[in-house]
Structures are given as structure tokens and as C-alpha cells.
Scaffold this motif. Structure first.
Motif, PDB file in Angstrom:
ATOM      1  N   LYS A  27      24.384  16.609   7.656  1.00 48.11           N
ATOM      2  CA  LYS A  27      23.360  15.373   7.710  1.00 48.11           C
ATOM      3  C   LYS A  27      23.431  14.781   6.298  1.00 48.11           C
ATOM      4  CE  LYS A  27      18.330  14.554   7.395  1.00 48.11           C
ATOM      5  NZ  LYS A  27      18.017  13.934   6.075  1.00 48.11           N
ATOM      6  N   HIS A  28      23.904  15.266   5.238  1.00 49.64           N
ATOM      7  CA  HIS A  28      24.077  14.911   3.847  1.00 49.64           C
ATOM      8  C   HIS A  28      25.525  13.772   4.043  1.00 49.64           C
ATOM      9  CE1 HIS A  28      24.314  14.206  -0.345  1.00 49.64           C
ATOM     10  NE2 HIS A  28      25.434  14.898  -0.556  1.00 49.64           N
ATOM     11  N   LEU A  29      26.483  14.314   4.591  1.00 53.37           N
ATOM     12  CA  LEU A  29      27.607  13.780   4.869  1.00 53.37           C
ATOM     13  C   LEU A  29      27.501  12.510   5.738  1.00 53.37           C
ATOM     14  CD1 LEU A  29      30.088  16.457   5.504  1.00 53.37           C
ATOM     15  CD2 LEU A  29      30.279  15.065   3.494  1.00 53.37           C
ATOM     16  N   ARG A  30      26.552  12.626   6.570  1.00 51.48           N
ATOM     17  CA  ARG A  30      26.103  11.421   7.358  1.00 51.48           C
ATOM     18  C   ARG A  30      25.380  10.349   6.468  1.00 51.48           C
ATOM     19  NH1 ARG A  30      25.119  14.993  11.705  1.00 51.48           N
ATOM     20  NH2 ARG A  30      22.730  15.073  11.145  1.00 51.48           N
ATOM     21  N   GLU A  31      24.696  10.735   5.632  1.00 48.73           N
ATOM     22  CA  GLU A  31      23.979   9.892   4.804  1.00 48.73           C
ATOM     23  C   GLU A  31      24.901   9.278   3.815  1.00 48.73           C
ATOM     24  OE1 GLU A  31      21.021  12.600   2.838  1.00 48.73           O
ATOM     25  OE2 GLU A  31      19.698  12.232   4.668  1.00 48.73           O
ATOM     26  N   LEU A  32      26.126   9.973   3.473  1.00 49.27           N
ATOM     27  CA  LEU A  32      27.115   9.105   2.782  1.00 49.27           C
ATOM     28  C   LEU A  32      28.100   8.347   3.442  1.00 49.27           C
ATOM     29  CD1 LEU A  32      27.827  12.312   0.522  1.00 49.27           C
ATOM     30  CD2 LEU A  32      26.828  10.322  -0.351  1.00 49.27           C
ATOM     31  N   GLY A  33      27.893   8.448   4.741  1.00 47.57           N
ATOM     32  CA  GLY A  33      28.800   7.739   5.709  1.00 47.57           C
ATOM     33  C   GLY A  33      29.946   8.466   6.412  1.00 47.57           C
ATOM     34  N   ILE A  34      29.866   9.720   6.369  1.00 49.48           N
ATOM     35  CA  ILE A  34      31.110  10.348   6.630  1.00 49.48           C
ATOM     36  C   ILE A  34      30.289  11.145   7.984  1.00 49.48           C
ATOM     37  CG2 ILE A  34      32.503  12.412   6.467  1.00 49.48           C
ATOM     38  CD1 ILE A  34      32.716  11.756   3.554  1.00 49.48           C
ATOM     39  N   ALA A  35      31.041  10.795   9.133  1.00 48.16           N
ATOM     40  CA  ALA A  35      30.521  11.588  10.487  1.00 48.16           C
ATOM     41  C   ALA A  35      31.680  11.443  11.431  1.00 48.16           C
ATOM     42  CB  ALA A  35      29.459  10.759  11.021  1.00 48.16           C
ATOM     43  N   GLU A  36      31.470  12.279  12.584  1.00 43.48           N
ATOM     44  CA  GLU A  36      32.696  12.363  13.420  1.00 43.48           C
ATOM     45  C   GLU A  36      32.883  11.096  14.004  1.00 43.48           C
ATOM     46  OE1 GLU A  36      31.857  15.827  16.176  1.00 43.48           O
ATOM     47  OE2 GLU A  36      31.721  17.141  14.469  1.00 43.48           O
ATOM     48  N   THR A  37      34.097  10.617  14.041  1.00 44.48           N
ATOM     49  CA  THR A  37      34.701   9.439  14.584  1.00 44.48           C
ATOM     50  C   THR A  37      34.544   8.465  13.712  1.00 44.48           C
ATOM     51  OG1 THR A  37      32.561   8.174  15.545  1.00 44.48           O
ATOM     52  CG2 THR A  37      33.617   9.681  16.993  1.00 44.48           C
ATOM     53  N   CYS A  38      34.119   8.403  12.188  1.00 43.50           N
ATOM     54  CA  CYS A  38      34.152   7.503  11.261  1.00 43.50           C
ATOM     55  C   CYS A  38      35.591   7.259  10.611  1.00 43.50           C
ATOM     56  CB  CYS A  38      33.335   7.645  10.112  1.00 43.50           C
ATOM     57  SG  CYS A  38      33.690   8.841   8.832  1.00 43.50           S
ATOM     58  N   LYS A  39      35.976   6.528  10.115  1.00 44.44           N
ATOM     59  CA  LYS A  39      37.391   6.205   9.478  1.00 44.44           C
ATOM     60  C   LYS A  39      37.302   6.425   7.950  1.00 44.44           C
ATOM     61  CE  LYS A  39      39.319   4.146  13.296  1.00 44.44           C
ATOM     62  NZ  LYS A  39      40.070   5.346  13.891  1.00 44.44           N
ATOM     63  N   LEU A  40      38.015   7.100   7.556  1.00 47.25           N
ATOM     64  CA  LEU A  40      38.116   7.322   5.850  1.00 47.25           C
ATOM     65  C   LEU A  40      39.630   7.582   5.589  1.00 47.25           C
ATOM     66  CD1 LEU A  40      38.818  10.323   5.624  1.00 47.25           C
ATOM     67  CD2 LEU A  40      36.184  10.517   5.837  1.00 47.25           C
ATOM     68  N   THR A  41      39.738   6.937   4.262  1.00 46.34           N
ATOM     69  CA  THR A  41      41.237   6.972   3.593  1.00 46.34           C
ATOM     70  C   THR A  41      41.099   7.915   2.396  1.00 46.34           C
ATOM     71  OG1 THR A  41      41.299   4.677   4.465  1.00 46.34           O
ATOM     72  CG2 THR A  41      42.922   5.321   2.618  1.00 46.34           C
ATOM     73  N   LEU A  42      42.003   8.887   2.415  1.00 39.93           N
ATOM     74  CA  LEU A  42      42.247   9.710   1.172  1.00 39.93           C
ATOM     75  C   LEU A  42      43.040   8.969   0.137  1.00 39.93           C
ATOM     76  CD1 LEU A  42      41.889  12.812   0.202  1.00 39.93           C
ATOM     77  CD2 LEU A  42      44.071  13.061   1.046  1.00 39.93           C
ATOM     78  N   LEU A  43      42.369   8.952  -1.052  1.00 34.34           N
ATOM     79  CA  LEU A  43      42.923   8.256  -2.402  1.00 34.34           C
ATOM     80  C   LEU A  43      43.665   9.419  -3.153  1.00 34.34           C
ATOM     81  CD1 LEU A  43      40.581   5.729  -3.933  1.00 34.34           C
ATOM     82  CD2 LEU A  43      42.546   5.275  -2.844  1.00 34.34           C
ATOM     83  N   SER A  44      43.133  10.541  -3.304  1.00 31.06           N
ATOM     84  CA  SER A  44      43.714  11.473  -4.015  1.00 31.06           C
ATOM     85  C   SER A  44      43.280  13.060  -3.688  1.00 31.06           C
ATOM     86  CB  SER A  44      43.681  11.264  -5.510  1.00 31.06           C
ATOM     87  OG  SER A  44      42.378  11.593  -5.866  1.00 31.06           O
ATOM     88  N   ALA A  45      44.144  13.840  -3.932  1.00 29.06           N
ATOM     89  CA  ALA A  45      43.460  15.307  -3.438  1.00 29.06           C
ATOM     90  C   ALA A  45      44.088  16.540  -4.363  1.00 29.06           C
ATOM     91  CB  ALA A  45      43.872  15.502  -2.138  1.00 29.06           C
TER      92      ALA A  45
END
Length: 72
Positions: A27-45
Motif C-alpha cells: 500500500k505504501h509503495l502504491r502511494e509512492l507510485g510503485i505498483a505492479e505493471t508500472c514503469k520505473l527506471t533505476l538510476l543507481s544501485a
């Protein structure tokens, strides 16, 4: 093939396939905009954490949490 977010290639847009976390964390991740099927780009790890771009913003996620987010 899905992989943990910490192992994703840098500067490549990936799609979230699965989040292996409890409901409260999801739920917290969904509030941040991270959910299944969403797109994201890794900047650094690093082992301590990752920085990702989600929509128009940047987020820093703890390494343990980043290992629970599977992307492809």
C-alpha cells in the motif's frame, strides 16, 4: 525474465512484475507510485539501496525493499 530491482540495468525503463511484500508495504509503495505493471527506471544501485525514477519523481528505496520488487 523477472529480476530484483537491485539487479536491474541502470538507465533502462523496466516494468514492475511482482512485489513480494506485506500488504502494508505494498500500500505504501502504491502511494509512492510503485505498483505492479508500472514503469520505473533505476538510476543507481548499491547493497544499501537504490534510486529510481517513478513518473516524474525520484525515490530512494532501502536495499531490502528493492530486493522484494521484481522487474522485467
Amino acid at each position: 525474465v523477472s529480476m530484483p530491482l537491485v539487479m536491474a540495468p541502470v538507465d533502462t525503463e523496466m516494468e514492475v512484475k511482482k512485489i513480494s511484500a506485506d500488504e502494508k508495504t505494498k500500500k505504501h509503495l502504491r502511494e509512492l507510485g510503485i505498483a505492479e505493471t508500472c514503469k520505473l527506471t533505476l538510476l543507481s544501485a548499491s547493497p544499501k539501496g537504490v534510486i529510481v525514477i517513478v513518473k516524474e519523481g525520484r525515490l530512494c528505496l532501502d536495499g531490502a525493499l528493492a530486493r522484494k520488487i521484481l522487474v522485467a
